[in-house]
Design a protein around this motif. Structure first.
Motif, mmCIF file in Angstrom:
data_model
loop_
_atom_site.group_PDB
_atom_site.id
_atom_site.type_symbol
_atom_site.label_atom_id
_atom_site.label_comp_id
_atom_site.label_asym_id
_atom_site.label_seq_id
_atom_site.Cartn_x
_atom_site.Cartn_y
_atom_site.Cartn_z
ATOM 1 N N ARG A 99 -11.777 1.661 -1.126
ATOM 2 C CA ARG A 99 -12.362 1.762 0.220
ATOM 3 C C ARG A 99 -12.785 3.194 0.516
ATOM 4 O O ARG A 99 -13.898 3.448 0.991
ATOM 5 C CB ARG A 99 -11.339 1.292 1.243
ATOM 6 N N ASP A 100 -11.902 4.135 0.227
ATOM 7 C CA ASP A 100 -12.201 5.539 0.500
ATOM 8 C C ASP A 100 -13.365 6.032 -0.350
ATOM 9 O O ASP A 100 -14.189 6.836 0.111
ATOM 10 C CB ASP A 100 -10.973 6.399 0.250
ATOM 11 N N SER A 101 -13.463 5.549 -1.579
ATOM 12 C CA SER A 101 -14.566 5.947 -2.462
ATOM 13 C C SER A 101 -15.898 5.412 -1.952
ATOM 14 O O SER A 101 -16.920 6.105 -2.004
ATOM 15 C CB SER A 101 -14.301 5.453 -3.887
ATOM 16 N N ILE A 102 -15.880 4.173 -1.467
ATOM 17 C CA ILE A 102 -17.096 3.600 -0.874
ATOM 18 C C ILE A 102 -17.561 4.460 0.299
ATOM 19 O O ILE A 102 -18.747 4.806 0.407
ATOM 20 C CB ILE A 102 -16.846 2.147 -0.423
ATOM 21 N N ASN A 103 -16.638 4.816 1.151
ATOM 22 C CA ASN A 103 -16.993 5.642 2.302
ATOM 23 C C ASN A 103 -17.512 7.010 1.869
ATOM 24 O O ASN A 103 -18.416 7.573 2.499
ATOM 25 C CB ASN A 103 -15.784 5.806 3.223
ATOM 26 N N GLU A 104 -16.968 7.539 0.781
ATOM 27 C CA GLU A 104 -17.360 8.868 0.318
ATOM 28 C C GLU A 104 -18.801 8.898 -0.181
ATOM 29 O O GLU A 104 -19.491 9.913 -0.039
ATOM 30 C CB GLU A 104 -16.404 9.328 -0.781
ATOM 31 N N VAL A 105 -19.259 7.809 -0.791
ATOM 32 C CA VAL A 105 -20.629 7.804 -1.328
ATOM 33 C C VAL A 105 -21.639 7.232 -0.341
ATOM 34 O O VAL A 105 -22.820 7.110 -0.662
ATOM 35 C CB VAL A 105 -20.716 7.039 -2.670
ATOM 36 N N ASN A 106 -21.175 6.889 0.841
ATOM 37 C CA ASN A 106 -22.067 6.302 1.839
ATOM 38 C C ASN A 106 -22.530 7.337 2.852
ATOM 39 O O ASN A 106 -21.765 8.215 3.259
ATOM 40 C CB ASN A 106 -21.352 5.170 2.574
ATOM 41 N N ASP A 107 -23.790 7.258 3.226
ATOM 42 C CA ASP A 107 -24.294 7.924 4.428
ATOM 43 C C ASP A 107 -25.524 7.150 4.899
ATOM 44 O O ASP A 107 -25.888 6.127 4.301
ATOM 45 C CB ASP A 107 -24.572 9.416 4.201
ATOM 46 N N ALA A 112 -14.190 -6.567 -6.551
ATOM 47 C CA ALA A 112 -14.977 -7.707 -6.064
ATOM 48 C C ALA A 112 -14.654 -8.063 -4.611
ATOM 49 O O ALA A 112 -15.554 -8.252 -3.787
ATOM 50 C CB ALA A 112 -14.772 -8.915 -6.970
ATOM 51 N N ARG A 113 -13.389 -8.176 -4.284
ATOM 52 C CA ARG A 113 -13.000 -8.550 -2.921
ATOM 53 C C ARG A 113 -13.338 -7.432 -1.934
ATOM 54 O O ARG A 113 -13.854 -7.684 -0.838
ATOM 55 C CB ARG A 113 -11.501 -8.854 -2.870
ATOM 56 N N VAL A 114 -13.058 -6.188 -2.327
ATOM 57 C CA VAL A 114 -13.296 -5.051 -1.442
ATOM 58 C C VAL A 114 -14.781 -4.916 -1.119
ATOM 59 O O VAL A 114 -15.162 -4.616 0.011
ATOM 60 C CB VAL A 114 -12.759 -3.756 -2.085
ATOM 61 N N ALA A 115 -15.621 -5.119 -2.123
ATOM 62 C CA ALA A 115 -17.066 -4.991 -1.913
ATOM 63 C C ALA A 115 -17.554 -5.986 -0.868
ATOM 64 O O ALA A 115 -18.394 -5.660 -0.012
ATOM 65 C CB ALA A 115 -17.811 -5.180 -3.222
ATOM 66 N N GLY A 116 -17.038 -7.203 -0.939
ATOM 67 C CA GLY A 116 -17.434 -8.202 0.042
ATOM 68 C C GLY A 116 -17.037 -7.814 1.458
ATOM 69 O O GLY A 116 -17.798 -8.013 2.414
ATOM 70 N N ILE A 117 -15.852 -7.241 1.611
ATOM 71 C CA ILE A 117 -15.399 -6.779 2.926
ATOM 72 C C ILE A 117 -16.244 -5.596 3.396
ATOM 73 O O ILE A 117 -16.646 -5.507 4.557
ATOM 74 C CB ILE A 117 -13.910 -6.392 2.860
ATOM 75 N N ALA A 118 -16.519 -4.668 2.458
ATOM 76 C CA ALA A 118 -17.250 -3.447 2.820
ATOM 77 C C ALA A 118 -18.648 -3.751 3.338
ATOM 78 O O ALA A 118 -19.148 -3.064 4.236
ATOM 79 C CB ALA A 118 -17.327 -2.516 1.610
ATOM 80 N N GLU A 119 -19.279 -4.767 2.783
ATOM 81 C CA GLU A 119 -20.601 -5.143 3.273
ATOM 82 C C GLU A 119 -20.578 -5.442 4.769
ATOM 83 O O GLU A 119 -21.533 -5.123 5.489
ATOM 84 C CB GLU A 119 -21.121 -6.381 2.528
ATOM 85 N N PHE A 120 -19.493 -6.026 5.220
ATOM 86 C CA PHE A 120 -19.387 -6.426 6.628
ATOM 87 C C PHE A 120 -19.367 -5.203 7.537
ATOM 88 O O PHE A 120 -20.039 -5.167 8.569
ATOM 89 C CB PHE A 120 -18.129 -7.278 6.823
ATOM 90 N N TRP A 121 -18.594 -4.168 7.162
ATOM 91 C CA TRP A 121 -18.500 -3.028 8.076
ATOM 92 C C TRP A 121 -19.620 -2.006 7.885
ATOM 93 O O TRP A 121 -19.970 -1.281 8.813
ATOM 94 C CB TRP A 121 -17.113 -2.380 8.009
ATOM 95 N N LEU A 122 -20.224 -1.966 6.694
ATOM 96 C CA LEU A 122 -21.299 -1.009 6.447
ATOM 97 C C LEU A 122 -22.683 -1.583 6.760
ATOM 98 O O LEU A 122 -23.646 -0.836 6.895
ATOM 99 C CB LEU A 122 -21.269 -0.538 4.996
ATOM 100 N N VAL A 125 -6.119 1.592 -9.788
ATOM 101 C CA VAL A 125 -6.776 2.125 -8.590
ATOM 102 C C VAL A 125 -6.644 1.089 -7.470
ATOM 103 O O VAL A 125 -7.028 -0.069 -7.630
ATOM 104 C CB VAL A 125 -8.258 2.442 -8.865
ATOM 105 N N SER A 126 -6.100 1.501 -6.346
ATOM 106 C CA SER A 126 -5.800 0.563 -5.267
ATOM 107 C C SER A 126 -7.044 0.217 -4.461
ATOM 108 O O SER A 126 -8.058 0.926 -4.505
ATOM 109 C CB SER A 126 -4.751 1.164 -4.334
#
Length: 248
Positions: free
Chosen positions: A179-187, A203-213, A173-174
């Motif tokens: 990233r797309d899955s994180i966005n899908e479960v977010n509101d 692990a790396r993606v989660a750290g980045i996602a915290e910044f934009w979410l 899983v890329s």
């Protein structure tokens, strides 16, 4: 005399033989003087196309888990870490407690499990109750994850099950799909996002996602390793994997 490399702590880690993500992610998080020693839960990379196939995968893990514990304990680690997650959520909070008891009795040392680590991680961010969840599982596995978090007082608002087609293929899983899955479960009602399944390299993606979410995004490998460190009095902060390891 102490171990020449693991002079602060030696972690024994058990993980499925099909898992190619948890070991490199744990090793990137380890502070100087803390070493990780892996034992593999030998399972086949059978196709997973249905709930029935997923249940067979769980049976394969259960049949081999104790042997993997026996193997890693020959290096005399100070603590055991479970680098696999589905079984730690099975049968909810009660099932998790019983599994921890069985594993600690077998190993003779304390154990860190992903289910407990996720709960401990969420508690660091205040009164969080509503979460989004990403898994690599089939629906039967997703139900177990939802039950665990519900037993712990959380509402799973959205869940994305990726239905990965074999245990090895979970690692394919890329980062873009994650990233797309994180966005899908977010509101706007979701207070934190949790990813389970240790073969998803999140692990790396989660750290980045915290910044934009601007909300906690907890990858299970980060949570598990963080909790293992903190349970053993190791307070080193590690950068690059989100606020959990860098601030708590």
């Amino acid at each position: 005399m102490v171990d020449s490399l693991g002079y602060r702590h030696k972690f024994g880690v058990i993980a499925p033989s099909t898992n190619t993500s948890v070991q490199p992610e744990f090793d990137r998080m380890s502070p100087v003087g803390v070493t990780n020693h892996f034992s593999r839960i030998t399972i086949p990379d059978d196709p997973v196309h249905s709930d029935e196939d997923f249940l067979k995968l769980i049976d394969n893990i259960r049949a081999a888990i104790m042997q993997s514990i026996d193997s890693v304990m020959t290096c005399r680690p100070d603590h055991l870490v479970m680098g696999m997650s589905a079984e730690t959520f099975w049968d909810g909070l009660d099932g998790s407690v019983q599994l921890q008891k069985r594993v600690e009795e077998r190993a003779g040392v304390k154990v860190t499990m992903g289910s407990d680590a996720c709960q401990a991680a969420l508690s660091k961010y205040g009164e969080i109750k509503r979460i989004g969840v990403v898994t690599p599982y089939m629906p039967v596995g997703d139900k177990q994850v939802t039950k665990f978090f519900s037993d712990c007082g959380y509402e799973v608002v959205h869940l994305k099950g990726l239905k990965c087609q074999s245990p090895m293929l979970i690692a394919h899983v890329s980062e873009q799909e994650l990233r797309d899955s994180i966005n899908e479960v977010n509101d706007s009602s979701v207070e934190a996002i949790v990813q389970v399944g240790t073969n998803l390299a999140m692990a790396r993606v989660a750290g980045i996602a915290e910044f934009w979410l601007d909300k906690p995004v907890i990858a299970i490998n980060t949570a598990t390793y963080w909790y293992a460190l903190r349970q053993n009095g190791i307070e080193d902060k590690v950068q690059g994997f989100g606020s959990l390891l860098s601030h708590y």
